[in-house]
Write an enzyme that holds these catalytic residues in place. Structure first.
Site, PDB file in Angstrom:
ATOM      1  CG  HIS A 164      -5.077   3.906   1.618  1.00 51.01           C
ATOM      2  ND1 HIS A 164      -4.790   2.614   1.222  1.00 51.01           N
ATOM      3  CD2 HIS A 164      -6.373   4.116   1.270  1.00 51.01           C
ATOM      4  CE1 HIS A 164      -5.863   2.065   0.656  1.00 51.01           C
ATOM      5  NE2 HIS A 164      -6.844   2.961   0.678  1.00 51.01           N
TER       6      HIS A 164
ATOM      7  CB  SER B 185      -9.115   0.362   0.753  1.00 54.17           C
ATOM      8  OG  SER B 185      -8.675   0.664  -0.535  1.00 54.17           O
TER       9      SER B 185
ATOM     10  CG  ASP C 114      -2.227   0.693   0.973  1.00 56.20           C
ATOM     11  OD1 ASP C 114      -2.299   1.900   1.252  1.00 56.20           O
ATOM     12  OD2 ASP C 114      -3.162   0.059   0.463  1.00 56.20           O
TER      13      ASP C 114
END
Length: 476
Positions: A204, A412, A167
């Protein structure tokens, strides 16, 4: 005017990939992004066939110069993929690419005779699914608690399940969050812009690691910053980066991947084919996000879960809405999505533990759900105005402050919840095979949810709490 999320993100991703002209596909339909003027082929004989066929096609039918067709870069060491330039990528705009479309058509008959795929667009693989997230993060007031809450289990380095998160990298203050004390990996690049505000998608990877650790504290989590630049990377580079990630630390028990792309096909991505074939021979389980397009179109690599030979190696995960009873409005769906987990308004670590950090919203919310749902979804609640879609400068974009935890939505985040449940089962049953643990989890799950009229397995962690949202008031 309603926000134009795809075009907003197209422009934003293009700015983060300087020197790589991009186009929308297929044609200008806005389903995926890809590199203009370039196609992919496997190195060696297949690349030669593609070059010769495309060169003949353009010379005979399109009236273009044959020397426009040439290799644009060497094959990678592991992925074995060659980029072949078929036109000047600087010509035209981003609404489609006739040269690439022509190259694909030229090889269609040859592919049929060969019985396998020979050519592909060079897609953009991104966490910005359909070039937009399920939503943008929302601050949680100091003193708030994670959701799912932290499970009561100790971290034992001798038995901890090894999880690799592919990621964005880790935020600088991630260790200030107790659940991430044992997490390691790459640092997030350029957390803030020149204005001091947090960049879009920063945090994230940290958020995802926090979810895994909450559901399964007995995990050793490594986060690799493969997707640091706005969460986007070309397919031709992605396969090689996946190899680099597993080569660096060895194949883990579980890979958590919250990125991908559709490609208009049902046979996967050419650029990650070599990696996926090697994955199949390893004991590692890949858990991949199904995507936020609100579509049944296969999204890769998650959709490998539906291909022969990958049933045990890949688990594709869609998102449930805040009540856990139905699919989130944005979640992809269909038979290729094998499980669903909570993915709407989850709470985890972001940034600002050391010092509060401002964030300016990039997208405006909609007046109603963009997918036609009637519950108070993240499309329109909570309301905010963003930089990229403000109308002629008449509306000032909203700014918030992050002080540690955030609420965020998307497949996600459903993905690391599923990863955590598999890892937790491995710890509870002293199971060392993640693929067996996946089968056990799916076989023993009794919870179901409704997604587009179908009843699907719902992976609900014991510490997860449903989030009930009152209908939002009309925008003033």
């Amino acid at each position: 005017m309603a926000p134009q999320r795809f075009r907003e993100q197209f422009a934003q991703i293009q700015r983060t990939m300087p020197g790589v002209p991009l186009a929308m596909g297929p044609d200008d339909a806005g389903e995926f992004l890809y590199e203009k003027g370039v196609v992919l082929a496997r190195d060696g004989e297949e690349a030669r066939v593609v070059e010769d066929t495309v060169r003949q096609h353009f010379t005979t039918f399109a009236g273009l110069s044959a020397d426009q067709v040439r290799r644009a870069g060497p094959a990678t060491n592991r992925s074995g993929i060659t980029r072949i330039q078929v036109a000047d990528p600087g010509q035209g705009d981003g609404s489609g690419d006739p040269a690439v479309a022509g190259a694909l058509r030229a090889l269609s008959a040859t592919e049929g005779r060969a019985g396998r795929r020979l050519i592909s667009r060079n897609h953009v693989v991104s966490i910005a699914v359909n070039a937009c997230p399920g939503d943008e993060p929302v601050p949680v007031a100091p003193g708030g608690q994670p959701n799912p809450a932290a499970a009561e289990a100790a971290h034992d380095p001798d038995s901890a399940v090894r999880v690799l998160v592919i990621d964005t990298g880790l935020m600088h203050d991630h260790r200030s969050y107790p659940l991430l004390a044992h997490t390691r990996g790459d640092a997030q690049l350029e957390e803030c812009g020149e204005d001091g505000a947090l960049k879009q998608y920063c945090g994230h990877g940290t958020f995802i690691a926090g979810l895994v650790a909450a559901v399964a504290p007995n995990t050793d989590i490594t986060v690799r910053g493969t997707l640091n630049d706005a969460g986007a990377i070309l397919e031709s580079e992605f396969g090689e980066k996946l190899f680099e990630a597993v080569d660096r630390d060895g194949w883990p028990d579980v890979i958590s991947l919250s990125a991908g792309t559709s490609n208009g096909r049902t046979d996967g991505l050419l650029g990650v084919d070599a990696f996926m074939r090697e994955l199949r021979e390893q004991p590692t389980l890949l858990v991949a996000a199904a995507g936020n397009n609100g579509s049944a179109t296969p999204f890769w690599p998650a959709a490998y879960a539906d291909l022969p030979g990958y049933e045990n190696a890949v688990l594709s995960v869609g998102a449930l809405r805040g009540d856990g009873e139905f699919g989130a409005c944005f979640s992809n769906h269909g038979g290729w999505v094998k499980a669903y987990a909570p993915g709407e308004r989850l709470t985890s670590a972001l940034t600002g533990f050391d010092t509060p950090v401002p964030y300016v919203y990039q997208h405006s919310t909609y007046d109603s759900c963009r997918y036609g749902f009637t519950y108070p979804c993240t499309c329109h609640h909570p309301r905010h105005t963003g930089v990229l879609s403000e109308d002629g400068g008449s509306a000032k974009p909203d700014q918030v402050m992050f002080e540690g935890l955030a609420q965020w939505s998307g497949t996600s985040f459903a993905t690391p919840v599923a990863v955590g449940m598999i890892a937790s089962l491995m710890t509870a049953q002293a199971q060392t095979d993640p693929r067996k643990a996946r089968r056990q989890l799916m076989d023993t799950t009794t919870e179901v949810a409704e997604v587009r009229g179908a009843h699907v397995p719902a992976l609900l962690p014991p510490t997860w709490r449903p989030v009930q949202i009152s209908p939002p008031s009309a925008r003033a």
